[in-house]
Design an enzyme around this catalytic site. Structure first.
Site, short mmCIF file in Angstrom:
data_model
loop_
_atom_site.label_atom_id
_atom_site.label_comp_id
_atom_site.label_asym_id
_atom_site.label_seq_id
_atom_site.Cartn_x
_atom_site.Cartn_y
_atom_site.Cartn_z
N THR A 148 22.18 54.14 14.89
CA THR A 148 23.19 55.19 15.10
C THR A 148 23.41 55.91 13.75
OG1 THR A 148 24.92 53.52 14.89
CG2 THR A 148 24.36 54.22 17.10
N THR A 182 26.49 40.59 14.59
CA THR A 182 26.71 41.95 14.15
C THR A 182 26.18 42.92 15.17
OG1 THR A 182 26.67 43.47 12.33
CG2 THR A 182 24.59 42.42 12.91
#
Lengths: 387, 387
Positions: A148, A182
């Site tokens: 992203t 994560t």
């Protein structure tokens, strides 16, 4: 995209495409498929607002079945999207399973991107239909498609003495303060590993790797770490495999910290002399999340008082009179302030990695955590994310 | 310095001077003196690396004796300064007591500024000797002298029905995430209040006021909140007094948040529908500390997904399907994303205060917390603090 020539372990292949989820037109839909059933382990965010993909994968992980494929979309987190979001996520898994000719329960899902928007299912399903057409052994396109705000893809690998391999990929740059995992770490291995043994070892490995990295203290709704083992390279020594897996995940964790939003350098904090490993990790992680210490690191300011502050609020036991602090190898505190050459230490901080070593003076346990500096770039990246 | 004309309650006077602790030459040494013994209550930082002044005041608060004076220095925190720092702090109290002709045990101390540097005792003691020469009833000079990176002094007051008054002052701009108190809030009243009753009520009041404000998630080594009651205005109604005290401290807490380092606006988060008040406060506070939400507020970006994220990691119980979120009064989420005019909400966020209202959907408890936006200014203030 750079072609590093890195490939998936035996039996795995991947495909990536632009399905039009990201307005930029970058690749945003990808999958990894194994030609044999995989033993697997999963760790997902502890957020009480976990996304549909995390919830579904967690339910699958509660069973003992294998998996065969993973489908990932970037650009939309499908989080806080209600019952419609849950249905969309299940439909995504079913659609890839259908194209591959396998059951939906063999397909894991992972979504990343903005929170609170429904997936554009027409584009997603239109993409999935053709996604497996592009399956190939190269790992770069997949590592790119899951990004992203990352500035670079994150891939790490290891080869065991038997020739079995582990390839890990990760994404994550902001909203990074994992609390179990994560925001997307995927590891693939052709080693044959017992699923029970893998699942037993995985939480501690995740704790020492991904849970020790932080960019901003913000825990994502979509965090997950997954390891898939398809056994195509045969038996391996379990301790050797687990050590190699930890090494790969540790490398990915450091890559995530170094590529934190707006980061210009990696921040490493090593804590020793703690009462327990958990307290050492807590102290190290609190330093890495401190905006004050992160700002000082950005400005090459050897303001070690902020280490004392951060460790002091971390919950770890300590004795200030027995504490030690070193910055880039230079001792600056040992129960009292030490004289040191501030200009020289500041110059030494102009590096790709800044290391603080902290002794708590109350035990023998150690821990290490990774973060990054705080720059004006972090603010500008996040001040106008949606508008 | 602006002269607001605000004065201390009956029997209190204050003095401020420049003793040369701050290189800027601004006022940095001050005291408040009461002409009668004060009932008092104290809350200090939970940091394991608490400064000498916090440790000494906490020891005094463990006894039942009164106090008469408070001496404050800015520009140096006298924290992480070892045994020498402890001796220096005691010497500071003794020196003011000696000039005033009272015992050292009647003098509280408070130091704020950089961590890890010894106090310049020659300058401090030289200053203390003449400090009481300037005692006056005005409150502005004191409120100014306790500042560090604050951009403006913080004073709030209330008058009770009997005519008794409460005057509160505070300082704090960075390293603000109090865990018992914030970096210096001092309240003075001429009401007669029982010390036991005051001490019994103080922790809950601090919890709803200073512990609900956060600038950066970093807890100072020197945080403290103190209330001194000298009884010079006679008896008051205790519930009325406590409500007024909470109002004064709440106003100071909001001032601290609005004057956070680099802040351009106040961030208020009101949480309802929580299981307990503690969970409501935790959820509100986690929103206020989130760098992602703070960056969005800075950019007037109504990115409410970050509220979902922050509340999700706060530890508070919630049901996403029953949650609600409103930004500046506009509902944006109710178990699912709601359609809204993003441009209009963004325009409404261009205000001095941005308010998020969050319903957790699992109970009746409420809580409110205050923070500020995250700007590039925060980074530049803290990137080169010592160098």
């Amino acid at each position: 995209m750079t072609d590093s020539g890195r490939t998936f372990p035996k039996g795995f292949s991947a495909a990536a495409m632009s399905a039009g989820i990201k307005p930029s037109g970058r690749t945003d839909l990808s999958c990894v498929v194994s030609d044999a059933d995989c033993a697997w382990a999963f760790a997902g965010t502890r957020s009480a607002a976990a996304a549909a993909c995390v919830t579904r994968n967690r339910e699958l992980a509660a069973g003992s079945g294998p998996v065969r494929a993973l489908v990932v979309n970037a650009g939309n987190a499908n989080a806080a999207t209600g019952a419609q979001g849950t249905r969309d996520n299940a439909e995504l898994a079913g659609a890839l399973g259908s194209v591959l000719g396998i059951g939906a329960e063999l397909v894991l899902t992972a979504s990343t991107g903005i929170i609170g928007h429904l997936l554009p299912m027409d584009r997603v399903l239109g993409g999935v239909e053709h996604l497996p057409d592009g399956l190939e052994r190269g790992a770069d396109a997949f590592a790119q498609a899951i990004m992203t705000t990352d500035t670079r893809p994150k891939v790490a690998q290891a080869t065991l003495s038997t020739g079995a391999r582990i390839l890990g990929t990760a994404k994550g740059s902001g909203m990074i303060h994992p609390d179990m995992a994560t925001m997307f770490a995927f590891a693939f291995t052709d080693a044959r590993v017992d699923q029970g043994a893998l699942r037993a070892a995985f939480p501690a490995i995740v704790n020492r790797t991904f849970n020790a990295v932080t960019v901003d203290g913000d825990t994502s709704t979509n965090d997950m770490a997954v390891v898939l083992a398809n056994g195509r390279a045969g038996e391996v020594d379990l301790p050797e495999f687990l050590a190699a897996l930890e090494g790969v995940l540790r490398e990915l964790a450091r890559m995530i910290a170094a590529d934190g939003e707006g980061a210009t350098k990696l921040l490493t904090v090593r804590v020793s002399g703690a009462r327990t490993e958990a307290e050492a990790l807590a102290a190290a992680r609190t330093c890495c999340v401190s905006p004050l210490l992160k700002s000082a690191v950005h400005g090459n300011d050897p303001n070690w008082g902020r280490v004392i502050m951060a460790v002091g609020r971390s919950g770890a036991a300590l004795e200030v009179e027995r504490m030690t602090v070193a910055v880039q190898g230079t001792p600056v505190f040992a129960g009292r302030p030490l004289p040191y050459d501030a200009a020289a230490v500041s110059a030494a901080m102009r590096a790709e990695e800044v290391v603080f070593e902290v002794g708590l003076g109350v035990g023998d346990a150690r821990g290490e955590a990774w973060g990054c500096d705080l720059s004006a770039g972090y603010v500008s990246i996040n001040a106008e994310y949606t508008t």
